[in-house]
Scaffold this motif. Structure first.
Motif, mmCIF file in Angstrom:
data_model
loop_
_atom_site.group_PDB
_atom_site.id
_atom_site.type_symbol
_atom_site.label_atom_id
_atom_site.label_comp_id
_atom_site.label_asym_id
_atom_site.label_seq_id
_atom_site.Cartn_x
_atom_site.Cartn_y
_atom_site.Cartn_z
ATOM 1 N N LEU A 262 0.855 -1.177 0.000
ATOM 2 C CA LEU A 262 0.000 0.000 0.000
ATOM 3 C C LEU A 262 0.889 1.225 0.000
ATOM 4 C CD1 LEU A 262 -2.902 1.259 0.659
ATOM 5 C CD2 LEU A 262 -2.146 1.236 3.006
ATOM 6 N N VAL A 264 0.848 5.413 0.169
ATOM 7 C CA VAL A 264 -0.015 6.523 0.552
ATOM 8 C C VAL A 264 0.773 7.811 0.366
ATOM 9 C CG1 VAL A 264 -1.310 7.540 2.447
ATOM 10 C CG2 VAL A 264 -1.142 5.075 2.269
ATOM 11 N N PHE A 268 -2.515 11.591 2.728
ATOM 12 C CA PHE A 268 -3.261 10.401 3.128
ATOM 13 C C PHE A 268 -4.171 9.876 2.022
ATOM 14 C CE2 PHE A 268 -1.895 12.037 7.106
ATOM 15 C CZ PHE A 268 -1.687 10.925 7.892
ATOM 16 N N ARG A 269 -3.698 10.008 0.788
ATOM 17 C CA ARG A 269 -4.476 9.435 -0.298
ATOM 18 C C ARG A 269 -3.766 8.199 -0.820
ATOM 19 N NH1 ARG A 269 -5.098 14.466 -4.118
ATOM 20 N NH2 ARG A 269 -2.873 14.202 -3.899
ATOM 21 N N ILE A 270 -4.552 7.233 -1.228
ATOM 22 C CA ILE A 270 -3.972 5.964 -1.664
ATOM 23 C C ILE A 270 -3.395 6.107 -3.056
ATOM 24 C CG2 ILE A 270 -4.534 3.603 -2.304
ATOM 25 C CD1 ILE A 270 -6.519 3.566 -0.069
ATOM 26 N N LEU A 293 -7.324 7.587 2.588
ATOM 27 C CA LEU A 293 -7.011 6.289 3.188
ATOM 28 C C LEU A 293 -8.144 5.795 4.081
ATOM 29 C CD1 LEU A 293 -4.905 4.066 3.731
ATOM 30 C CD2 LEU A 293 -4.131 5.405 5.648
ATOM 31 N N THR A 306 0.614 4.633 9.433
ATOM 32 C CA THR A 306 0.808 5.558 8.320
ATOM 33 C C THR A 306 1.016 6.973 8.844
ATOM 34 O OG1 THR A 306 -0.759 4.183 7.173
ATOM 35 C CG2 THR A 306 -0.131 6.200 6.096
ATOM 36 N N TYR B 2 -6.494 14.960 6.579
ATOM 37 C CA TYR B 2 -6.752 14.051 5.471
ATOM 38 C C TYR B 2 -7.405 14.818 4.336
ATOM 39 C CZ TYR B 2 -6.142 10.422 8.953
ATOM 40 O OH TYR B 2 -5.628 9.622 9.901
#
Lengths: 601, 240
Positions: A262, A264, A268-270, A293, A306, B2
Motif C-alpha cells: 500500500l 499513501v 493520506f491518499r492511496i 485512506l 501511516t 486528510y
C-alpha cells in the motif's frame, strides 16, 4: 500580421476621405469657372439680341434658333406681366442647389451695361444624372424683342473631376482587396501549415491500441504524407505498447505478491493498493487510486502506522491480529519519497498466520518428542533401579521387570523408527517406484492387522476387487500407509466395532478408504490430526498405544507419492480416511500436492 | 489533515470553514468505526479463544471510544450552532451524529461480549458455539459495509445491509437452539449457556445498529426516512 490588416484599413479609410475632400474642392472650383464663362456668354447673348430687330414673336423666327445654336445657350424672352410663368420657373428652381451671387469684379470684366446685368443671379439646377443646368434672367434694355427680360440657360457637360473620383474609388477598392488577400494568406499560412503538420499525429492517435495501418482516403499510399503518418503511428503505438507492457508487468508482479503493498501520499491518499492488500484486509477489488485512506482502510493499526511514518519519517513495524478468525499480520511502514520534497508512506503487510502455525507445530513437536522419549526412558530407569536394589534376587520379579524393560525399549524403538521413517519420507529419498498389485499388497496388511483386531474384538471388513489393480508406486510406502490407517482404525474402535477397508480404481488413480466405527474426532482435532504427536484425546494417556506419528507418516508418504489424503469424522460415530494415489508417478515434482489440512476442511 | 471531498457549495468564508470542520468530523467518525470494528473482532476472539486478557483489553478500550464519541458529538453541535448549516450539509451533519451514536453503542455491545467472554473462561468444558464467530464476522461486515455506503453515498449497498440483517437474525435463532440443547444435555452448562446466549444477542444487536447506520445513509442521500418502513417497494428487490 494583424497590424498589417489594420494599416490597410486605416489607409483605405484615409485615402477615401482625402479623395472625397479633394473631389469636393476641385468640383466647386470647376463650377465657379463654368459659371464665369456662362455669365460672359449670357451677357454677349443679351447684347446680340438687343442689337437686332425681331419680329414678334421672336422665338419662332429661324434667326432666333440660329442664334441659340451659335451661342450654345437657350434663350427665352419673358414679359414682365408673365407672373405665372415666373412663379412656375421659381418653382422649377426649388430644387436648385447653387444660388450664387455674381463675383464682385464681374462688372469690370463685362464693361458697361446696367448693373443688373452684372449682378443677375445664376441658378444651378441638376439636369439628369451628373449634369448641371445653369440659368440666368437678364433685363432687356431695348425694345427689339417683345419682352422685358430674357432667360439664358446652358447645360454643362460632365465634370472631369467626377470621373477622376470614380477612378480613384475603383483603384482603392481593388488595392484593398488585394492587400486583404495578401494579408489573409500570410495570416493563415502559418496556422494552416501547423495544422497540416499535426494532422498525421491526430490520425495516428486515433489508431493507438488498434495496431492497424492508417489508410488515408485521399492520398496515395506511398505519398510523403502517408509514410509520415505511418511512421508517427508506429512510434506512438510502440511507445503505447511499451508503456502498457511495463504497466501490465508491474501490475502482474504486484498482483501476485503474497505481501500486501500500500502506498499513501503525504495527504493520506492511496496511490497504490495491490490485490494481496485487498485480500488480506477483506476489501472489494476496486481501484482505490487517490481515495482518502480512511475511506477505504479503517483498520486502526494501519491508519496509526501511516500517520506515524508521515509525521516522524521513520520506519515502524507492528504485528496485529485481524478479523474474528484472526489473521496474524505483520505491518511494516516506511517513508516513501515522492519527489519534490514530498514524502508518502509505503506499507507492506505480511500474512504470518501460517508461519505462526508452523512455529507452533515445531515447538509442539520438540516438546512432544522429548516427552514421548522420556516416558519409556523413565520407566526403564525405574525398573533397572528396582532390579539393582535387590529385585534381581527374585527371579520371578526380575523376569517381569526385564520383560517390561524390553517392552519400553521396543516402544522407544518404535518411536525412533517412526521418526526416522518420517524424516526419510520428508526427504523423499527411500522411495522406489515399481509396478505392483495393490490388492495383494492390501491383503497382506490386513492379515498383519487381524491379530490385534481379533484380540480387541474388532472386525475388519475387506472390500477389494477380485482382479488386480496395478499401479506404479512405492510398494513399501503403500503398505505403510495402509497398515498405519488400519492399526489407527483398530486402535480407536471399541470391541464389537468394525473397520472397513476398500480399494477401488478410476482412470488415473487408486482410492484406498478406511472407515471405522470408533470414537471419532471433533472438527478442530480433524484439522490437526496429521500433525506429529497430535492426539485427539487430551490426556495423552498411552492406553491406546501408538506413537502419535502414524497419521503424520501417512500424510507425508501420500504427498511423496503424489497423492492426497482426506479425513472426515464425527464424534461418537467414527472416522473415514480416504487416500488417493496416482497410478503413474507424476513426471515432474512441480505439481504440488494439496495440503492435507486444507483438504480435510 | 486528510484529504476531504470539498462540498459543492460555493466557497464563501463560512461555508469553507464548515466544510473543513465537517471533513474533520467525518474522518474522526471513520477512524472511530475502524476502532469499533476492531473492538468487536477482539471481543469475539476473546470469547472463542477463552482469552481473558484480550477481554479485559476490550473493556479497557471502551473508555477511549466513549471519549471520542463525546468529542465528535460536541464538534457536531458546535457546527450546528456556529454555522447553522442547511440542506445537504445539515443532513450530513445529523447523519454523522447518528452514526457516531450507533458506533458508540456497538462498542458497548463489544464490551458486553468481552464481559461474557471473561465469565466464560472458567467453564473450560463448555463448548462455545463456533457459529458465534461467523455471526460476529457477518455483523461486523455489515457495520463495515454500512460505513462504506456512507463513504460512497451508495444507497444500493445500504439497502443490501438492511436486507442482510435477516441472515444475522437466523444465525441468532440457530445459536439459541444449539445453546438450548446444550442446556438440556448438561445442567452444569446452564450458566455458560446463558452467557453465550447473551453474547449472541449482543452480536445480533450489532447487526441492528449496522441497519440503523444504513438507514441514516439512505436518509442522508435521499432525504427519505426509511426506518420502520420495511414494506417500502424499493426494499423489496433486496429482500429475497
Amino acid at each position: 500580421m494583424r497590424l498589417f490588416l489594420h494599416l490597410v484599413l486605416i489607409w483605405t479609410a484615409a485615402s477615401l476621405l482625402i479623395g472625397f475632400l479633394g473631389y469636393a474642392w476641385l468640383r466647386s472650383a470647376w463650377l465657379k469657372e463654368q459659371e464665369a464663362a456662362f455669365r460672359k456668354v449670357a451677357v454677349a447673348a443679351v447684347a446680340t439680341v438687343e442689337a437686332r430687330q425681331w419680329d414678334a414673336p421672336a422665338e419662332d423666327s429661324p434667326e432666333w434658333a440660329e442664334l441659340q445654336q451659335s451661342l450654345g445657350v437657350g434663350l427665352i424672352p419673358l414679359v414682365a406681366a408673365d407672373s405665372a410663368d415666373e412663379a412656375s420657373f421659381m418653382e422649377d428652381l426649388g430644387a436648385s442647389r447653387v444660388l450664387r451671387e455674381p463675383p464682385a469684379n464681374a462688372a469690370d470684366s463685362v464693361g458697361g451695361g446696367s448693373s443688373e446685368i452684372q449682378t443677375g443671379r445664376i441658378r444651378s439646377q441638376a439636369a439628369g444624372s451628373s449634369r448641371q443646368r445653369l440659368s440666368i434672367e437678364l433685363p432687356l434694355s431695348s425694345t427689339s424683342v417683345d419682352a422685358t427680360r430674357i432667360r439664358v440657360t446652358q447645360e454643362l457637360g460632365r465634370s472631369p473631376v467626377r470621373a477622376a473620383w470614380w477612378l480613384q474609388c475603383g483603384v482603392l477598392t481593388v488595392t484593398t482587396y488585394v492587400l486583404g488577400l495578401v494579408g489573409w494568406f500570410f495570416l493563415y499560412r502559418e496556422s494552416w501549415q501547423r495544422r497540416r503538420l499535426l494532422r498525421p499525429w491526430f490520425r495516428a492517435l486515433e489508431s493507438v491500441g488498434q495496431r492497424k495501418r492508417l489508410l488515408p482516403r485521399v492520398e496515395p499510399q506511398d505519398s510523403d504524407f502517408c509514410l509520415q503518418m505511418d511512421a508517427v503511428s508506429r512510434t506512438i503505438n510502440q511507445v503505447y505498447s511499451d508503456l502498457k507492457n511495463a504497466n501490465d508487468r508491474s501490475e502482474l508482479v504486484l498482483g501476485n505478491l503474497r505481501e500486501g503493498v500500500l502506498a499513501v501520499d503525504d495527504r493520506f491518499r492511496i496511490l497504490l493498493a495491490n490485490k494481496a492488500m485487498h485480500r488480506l484486509l477483506d476489501l472489494p477489488d476496486e481501484n482505490y487510486l487517490l481515495r482518502p485512506l480512511l475511506e477505504v482502510i479503517r483498520t486502526p493499526a494501519i491508519a496509526r502506522l501511516t500517520e506515524k511514518v508521515l509525521r516522524e519519517r521513520t520506519a515502524t513495524e507492528e504485528q496485529i491480529e485481524f478479523g474474528t478468525a484472526p489473521k496474524h499480520l505483520r505491518i511494516l511502514a516506511k517513508p516513501l519519497s515522492l519527489g519534490s520534497q514530498r514524502t508518502g508512506a509505503l506499507v507492506t503487510i505480511r500474512d504470518e498466520t501460517m508461519i505462526r502455525r508452523v512455529d507452533l507445530i515445531k515447538r509442539d513437536f520438540v516438546a512432544n518428542a522429548s516427552h514421548e522419549l522420556k516416558t519409556p526412558l523413565a520407566a526403564i530407569r525405574a525398573y533397572a533401579e528396582t532390579l539393582q536394589l535387590g529385585a534381581l534376587e527374585d527371579p520371578e520379579m526380575a523376569e517381569s521387570f526385564i520383560g517390561n524393560i524390553i517392552a519400553q525399549a521396543d516402544r522407544m524403538d518404535g518411536l525412533v523408527q517412526g521418526m526416522l521413517q518420517l524424516s526419510r519420507v520428508e526427504v523423499g529419498s527411500a522411495l522406489k517406484f515399481k509396478l505392483f498389485d495393490a490388492v495383494e499388497a492390501i491383503e497382506s496388511c490386513v492379515a498383519a492387522a487381524q491379530a490385534v483386531a481379533r484380540s480387541k474384538g474388532v472386525q475388519i471388513n475387506v472390500d477389494v476387487p477380485s482382479t488386480k489393480i496395478l499401479l506404479r508406486s512405492d510398494r513399501d510406502g503403500f503398505q505403510t500407509i495402509a497398515s498405519n490407517l488400519l492399526s489407527n482404525g483398530v486402535r480407536y474402535t471399541e470391541s464389537e466395532g468394525s473397520v472397513s477397508v476398500s480399494l477401488r480404481e478410476d482412470a488415473s488413480s487408486v482410492v484406498l478408504e478406511v472407515v471405522d466405527t470408533g470414537i471419532g474426532m471433533r472438527p478442530d482435532d480433524l484439522e490437526r490430526v496429521f500433525e506429529r504427536f497430535y492426539r485427539a484425546e487430551k490426556d495423552r494417556s498411552s492406553h491406546t498405544g501408538g506413537t502419535g506419528l502414524g497419521l503424520s507418516i501417512v500424510k507425508h508418504l501420500t504427498q511423496a507419492l503424489g497423492g492426497t489424503v482426506q479425513a472426515t469424522s464425527e464424534v461418537g460415530l467414527g472416522s473415514t480416511f480416504t487416500v488417493q494415489l496416482p497410478k503413474q508417478p507424476a513426471g515432474d515434482s512441480d505439481a504440488s500436492p494439496t495440503l492435507p489440512q486444507a483438504a480435510a476442511r | 489533515m486528510y484529504g476531504f471531498q470539498q462540498s459543492k457549495e460555493n466557497g464563501s468564508f463560512m461555508s469553507r470553514h464548515l466544510s473543513k470542520d465537517l471533513g474533520d468530523a467525518y474522518h474522526r467518525v471513520l477512524a472511530l468505526s475502524g476502532q469499533v470494528e476492531e473492538m468487536v473482532h477482539k471481543a469475539i476472539r476473546a470469547l472463542i479463544g477463552r482469552q481473558s486478557d484480550l477481554a479485559s483489553e476490550v473493556i479497557g478500550l471502551d473508555e477511549e471510544i466513549d471519549r471520542v464519541e463525546v468529542q465528535i458529538e460536541e464538534e457536531c453541535l458546535k457546527m450546528l450552532a456556529l454555522h447553522q448549516p442547511v440542506a445537504a450539509d445539515l443532513r450530513r451533519l445529523t447523519t454523522m451524529m447518528k452514526i457516531n451514536n450507533d458506533l458508540e453503542r456497538i462498542a458497548d455491545l463489544a464490551c458486553n461480549i468481552a464481559e461474557r467472554a471473561n465469565d466464560l473462561v472458567e467453564f473450560e468444558t463448555y463448548p462455545i458455539p463456533e457459529q458465534l464467530s461467523d455471526m460476529a464476522g457477518a455483523a461486523t461486515r455489515m457495520v463495515r459495509d454500512s460505513i462504506d455506503a456512507f463513504v460512497n453515498l451508495d444507497i444500493e449497498s445500504a439497502y443490501q445491509v438492511i436486507a442482510r440483517d435477516d441472515t444475522i437474525d437466523e444465525m441468532n435463532v440457530e445459536i439459541i437452539d444449539q445453546v438450548t440443547s446444550l442446556m438440556q444435555q448438561n445442567p452444569a452448562w446452564i450458566e455458560p449457556a446463558l452467557l453465550s446466549f447473551s453474547a449472541s444477542r449482543s452480536i445480533e444487536q450489532i447487526g441492528d445498529h449496522a441497519v440503523n447506520v444504513a438507514e441514516d445513509v439512505i436518509y442522508m442521500v435521499n432525504g427519505v426516512i426509511v426506518r420502520h418502513r420495511h414494506n417500502d417497494p424499493r426494499l423489496r428487490p433486496h429482500l429475497q
